[in-house]
Motif scaffolding. Structure first.
Motif, PDB file in Angstrom:
ATOM      1  N   LEU A  43       1.043  -1.255   0.149  1.00 38.56           N
ATOM      2  CA  LEU A  43       0.059   0.154   0.124  1.00 38.56           C
ATOM      3  C   LEU A  43       0.452   1.243   0.116  1.00 38.56           C
ATOM      4  CD1 LEU A  43      -2.919  -1.076   2.205  1.00 38.56           C
ATOM      5  CD2 LEU A  43      -3.000  -0.869   0.093  1.00 38.56           C
ATOM      6  N   VAL A  44       1.969   1.444   0.487  1.00 39.51           N
ATOM      7  CA  VAL A  44       3.183   2.090   0.768  1.00 39.51           C
ATOM      8  C   VAL A  44       3.330   2.847  -0.602  1.00 39.51           C
ATOM      9  CG1 VAL A  44       4.785   3.149   1.866  1.00 39.51           C
ATOM     10  CG2 VAL A  44       3.409   1.987   2.917  1.00 39.51           C
ATOM     11  N   MET A  45       3.857   1.310  -0.635  1.00 35.27           N
ATOM     12  CA  MET A  45       4.596   1.137  -2.849  1.00 35.27           C
ATOM     13  C   MET A  45       3.251   1.958  -3.628  1.00 35.27           C
ATOM     14  SD  MET A  45       7.538   0.390  -3.744  1.00 35.27           S
ATOM     15  CE  MET A  45       7.672  -0.102  -4.869  1.00 35.27           C
ATOM     16  N   ALA A  46       2.196   1.789  -3.183  1.00 35.97           N
ATOM     17  CA  ALA A  46       1.276   1.853  -4.386  1.00 35.97           C
ATOM     18  C   ALA A  46       0.775   3.688  -4.125  1.00 35.97           C
ATOM     19  CB  ALA A  46      -0.015   1.804  -4.123  1.00 35.97           C
ATOM     20  N   LEU A  47       0.583   4.461  -2.672  1.00 42.27           N
ATOM     21  CA  LEU A  47       0.439   6.061  -2.179  1.00 42.27           C
ATOM     22  C   LEU A  47       1.981   6.384  -3.342  1.00 42.27           C
ATOM     23  CD1 LEU A  47      -1.281   5.306   1.121  1.00 42.27           C
ATOM     24  CD2 LEU A  47      -2.238   6.107  -1.060  1.00 42.27           C
ATOM     25  N   THR A  48       2.917   6.009  -2.826  1.00 42.61           N
ATOM     26  CA  THR A  48       3.917   7.325  -3.219  1.00 42.61           C
ATOM     27  C   THR A  48       4.709   6.536  -4.234  1.00 42.61           C
ATOM     28  OG1 THR A  48       5.505   4.752  -2.212  1.00 42.61           O
ATOM     29  CG2 THR A  48       4.845   6.922  -0.897  1.00 42.61           C
ATOM     30  N   GLY A  49       3.838   6.251  -5.161  1.00 38.25           N
ATOM     31  CA  GLY A  49       4.233   5.563  -6.794  1.00 38.25           C
ATOM     32  C   GLY A  49       3.554   6.873  -7.384  1.00 38.25           C
ATOM     33  N   LEU A  50       1.845   6.428  -6.899  1.00 39.89           N
ATOM     34  CA  LEU A  50       0.887   8.212  -7.424  1.00 39.89           C
ATOM     35  C   LEU A  50       1.570   8.822  -6.730  1.00 39.89           C
ATOM     36  CD1 LEU A  50      -2.462   5.885  -6.662  1.00 39.89           C
ATOM     37  CD2 LEU A  50      -1.037   6.229  -9.110  1.00 39.89           C
ATOM     38  N   PHE A  51       2.195   9.967  -6.064  1.00 42.58           N
ATOM     39  CA  PHE A  51       2.258  10.761  -5.789  1.00 42.58           C
ATOM     40  C   PHE A  51       3.686  11.306  -5.926  1.00 42.58           C
ATOM     41  CE2 PHE A  51       5.900  12.810  -3.244  1.00 42.58           C
ATOM     42  CZ  PHE A  51       5.243  14.540  -2.779  1.00 42.58           C
ATOM     43  N   LEU A  52       4.443  10.252  -6.907  1.00 43.64           N
ATOM     44  CA  LEU A  52       5.655  10.229  -7.531  1.00 43.64           C
ATOM     45  C   LEU A  52       5.315  10.611  -9.063  1.00 43.64           C
ATOM     46  CD1 LEU A  52       8.280   8.281  -5.629  1.00 43.64           C
ATOM     47  CD2 LEU A  52       8.136  10.421  -5.312  1.00 43.64           C
ATOM     48  N   VAL A  53       4.201  10.255  -9.126  1.00 46.85           N
ATOM     49  CA  VAL A  53       3.490  10.264 -10.570  1.00 46.85           C
ATOM     50  C   VAL A  53       2.914  11.819 -10.981  1.00 46.85           C
ATOM     51  CG1 VAL A  53       1.974  10.124 -12.531  1.00 46.85           C
ATOM     52  CG2 VAL A  53       3.058   8.206 -11.081  1.00 46.85           C
ATOM     53  N   SER A  54       2.378  12.282  -9.796  1.00 46.89           N
ATOM     54  CA  SER A  54       1.967  13.456  -9.567  1.00 46.89           C
ATOM     55  C   SER A  54       3.541  15.214  -9.481  1.00 46.89           C
ATOM     56  CB  SER A  54       1.531  14.051  -8.828  1.00 46.89           C
ATOM     57  OG  SER A  54       2.210  14.104  -7.177  1.00 46.89           O
ATOM     58  N   PHE A  55       4.366  14.242  -9.652  1.00 48.02           N
ATOM     59  CA  PHE A  55       5.892  14.829  -9.280  1.00 48.02           C
ATOM     60  C   PHE A  55       6.023  15.430 -10.759  1.00 48.02           C
ATOM     61  CE2 PHE A  55      10.159  14.869  -9.743  1.00 48.02           C
ATOM     62  CZ  PHE A  55      10.513  15.630  -9.179  1.00 48.02           C
ATOM     63  N   LEU A  56       6.022  14.001 -11.141  1.00 52.14           N
ATOM     64  CA  LEU A  56       6.722  13.942 -12.311  1.00 52.14           C
ATOM     65  C   LEU A  56       5.914  15.228 -13.856  1.00 52.14           C
ATOM     66  CD1 LEU A  56       7.591  10.181 -12.827  1.00 52.14           C
ATOM     67  CD2 LEU A  56       8.745  12.349 -12.448  1.00 52.14           C
ATOM     68  N   PHE A  57       4.232  14.730 -13.437  1.00 51.89           N
ATOM     69  CA  PHE A  57       3.656  15.958 -14.209  1.00 51.89           C
ATOM     70  C   PHE A  57       4.367  17.238 -13.742  1.00 51.89           C
ATOM     71  CE2 PHE A  57       0.454  12.418 -15.091  1.00 51.89           C
ATOM     72  CZ  PHE A  57       0.238  12.868 -16.566  1.00 51.89           C
ATOM     73  N   VAL A  58       4.257  17.777 -12.657  1.00 53.05           N
ATOM     74  CA  VAL A  58       4.750  19.086 -12.543  1.00 53.05           C
ATOM     75  C   VAL A  58       6.165  19.653 -12.628  1.00 53.05           C
ATOM     76  CG1 VAL A  58       4.598  20.761  -9.753  1.00 53.05           C
ATOM     77  CG2 VAL A  58       2.722  19.252 -10.139  1.00 53.05           C
ATOM     78  N   HIS A  59       6.853  18.561 -12.254  1.00 52.71           N
ATOM     79  CA  HIS A  59       8.017  18.640 -13.124  1.00 52.71           C
ATOM     80  C   HIS A  59       8.556  19.370 -14.601  1.00 52.71           C
ATOM     81  CE1 HIS A  59      12.599  19.395 -12.613  1.00 52.71           C
ATOM     82  NE2 HIS A  59      12.768  18.112 -13.200  1.00 52.71           N
ATOM     83  N   LEU A  60       7.643  18.794 -14.989  1.00 57.05           N
ATOM     84  CA  LEU A  60       7.735  18.211 -16.605  1.00 57.05           C
ATOM     85  C   LEU A  60       6.415  20.069 -17.413  1.00 57.05           C
ATOM     86  CD1 LEU A  60       8.101  16.976 -19.494  1.00 57.05           C
ATOM     87  CD2 LEU A  60       6.138  16.002 -19.476  1.00 57.05           C
ATOM     88  N   SER A  61       6.158  19.989 -16.616  1.00 55.39           N
ATOM     89  CA  SER A  61       4.692  21.383 -16.844  1.00 55.39           C
ATOM     90  C   SER A  61       5.356  22.658 -16.926  1.00 55.39           C
ATOM     91  CB  SER A  61       3.600  21.203 -16.496  1.00 55.39           C
ATOM     92  OG  SER A  61       4.261  21.674 -14.892  1.00 55.39           O
ATOM     93  N   GLY A  62       6.503  22.487 -15.991  1.00 53.26           N
ATOM     94  CA  GLY A  62       7.507  23.794 -15.788  1.00 53.26           C
ATOM     95  C   GLY A  62       9.129  23.621 -16.621  1.00 53.26           C
ATOM     96  N   ASN A  63       9.148  22.649 -16.626  1.00 44.82           N
ATOM     97  CA  ASN A  63      10.323  22.488 -18.307  1.00 44.82           C
ATOM     98  C   ASN A  63      10.101  22.760 -19.198  1.00 44.82           C
ATOM     99  OD1 ASN A  63      11.933  21.223 -15.832  1.00 44.82           O
ATOM    100  ND2 ASN A  63      12.406  19.526 -16.462  1.00 44.82           N
ATOM    101  N   PHE A  64       8.931  22.774 -19.469  1.00 40.40           N
ATOM    102  CA  PHE A  64       8.244  23.332 -21.003  1.00 40.40           C
ATOM    103  C   PHE A  64       8.693  24.586 -21.677  1.00 40.40           C
ATOM    104  CE2 PHE A  64       6.313  18.710 -21.816  1.00 40.40           C
ATOM    105  CZ  PHE A  64       6.493  18.276 -23.111  1.00 40.40           C
ATOM    106  N   LEU A  65       9.025  24.806 -20.247  1.00 41.11           N
ATOM    107  CA  LEU A  65       9.213  26.592 -19.997  1.00 41.11           C
ATOM    108  C   LEU A  65       9.974  27.332 -21.177  1.00 41.11           C
ATOM    109  CD1 LEU A  65       8.011  27.809 -16.890  1.00 41.11           C
ATOM    110  CD2 LEU A  65       7.039  28.339 -19.372  1.00 41.11           C
ATOM    111  N   ILE A  66      10.907  26.163 -20.783  1.00 42.40           N
ATOM    112  CA  ILE A  66      12.166  26.529 -22.039  1.00 42.40           C
ATOM    113  C   ILE A  66      11.802  26.423 -22.936  1.00 42.40           C
ATOM    114  CG2 ILE A  66      13.101  24.110 -21.912  1.00 42.40           C
ATOM    115  CD1 ILE A  66      16.125  24.846 -21.117  1.00 42.40           C
TER     116      ILE A  66
END
Length: 227
Positions: A16-39
């Motif tokens: 369960l911890v793996m699942a929850l932290t995994g989904l949280f990290l997916v959300s982080f990837l979205f945020v990080h990617l959206s910011g990087n596209f500003l380049i």
């Protein structure tokens, strides 16, 4: 609190911890990617440089960074514990086994792909985050305010360190397979599985596994092709 500890340290609890932290990290990837596209904006890197300075100085971002690091650490540690537990539960392999008939190579080697992604993450932090925070990089001035030229750093690294760009793309392919298996498995672990919405979850997982790594791979590919 002992029942909470026992639950979280059990095999089911760790999954369960793996699942929850995994989904949280997916959300982080979205945020990080959206910011990087500003380049890619046609403003000489200004929006990306302003974004980079905000991300490196805002107090709320510092808190989110700590949460993110904890998420990565917990996810990695839990994965290691579960892998070791599975190995101890079956120290000897079956006399007859055809794993390829029941699962893909990537689903059976999530630990390996995850380890390679971790190595890449450390290299990525050393190349960009550490250099931006502590390295000597050029600065630019917008309306009287000085900014470190993160856009220049990204462009220079990807154009001059061609081996890093290729490694970056290879890791994004591994990340794609890691996400493709992990996203669906997370919802299955959480008990969110039904004939009505499971197909939609699977389609969303495939889309994420393709679009997110492809988005990150676009940076080294673009700067290599335009050097």
């Amino acid at each position: 609190m002992s029942w909470i500890t026992q639950t979280l340290t059990s095999t089911i609890g760790r999954k369960l911890v793996m699942a929850l932290t995994g989904l949280f990290l997916v959300s982080f990837l979205f945020v990080h990617l959206s910011g990087n596209f500003l380049i890619f904006r046609a403003d000489g890197g200004r929006a990306f440089n302003e974004y980079s300075q905000f991300m490196s100085s805002a107090g709320i971002v510092r808190v989110l960074e700590i949460i993110m690091v904890l998420g990565f650490a917990i996810h990695i540690y839990t994965s290691f514990v579960l892998t070791r537990r599975n190995q101890k539960a079956r120290p000897q392999g079956y006399a007859f086994s055809q794993p390829s008939a029941n699962s893909s190579w990537f689903s059976r080697n999530m630990g390996l792909s995850g380890s390679l992604v971790l190595i890449f993450l450390l290299l990525h932090l050393r190349t960009f985050w550490y250099t931006y925070k502590f390295g000597d990089i050029p600065t630019v001035t917008y309306e009287g305010t000085e900014y470190k030229d993160m856009a220049y750093l990204v462009k220079t690294v990807f154009q001059q360190e061609w081996w890093l760009s290729i490694f970056y793309v290879i890791i994004m392919v591994l990340l794609s397979f890691h996400l493709m298996h992990g996203f669906g498995s997370a919802f299955q672990t959480l008990g969110i599985r039904h004939k009505k919405y499971t197909p939609l979850i699977e389609k969303i997982g495939i889309a994420i596994a393709i679009l997110v790594p492809a988005g990150f791979a676009a940076f080294p590919i673009y700067f290599l092709l335009t050097r």
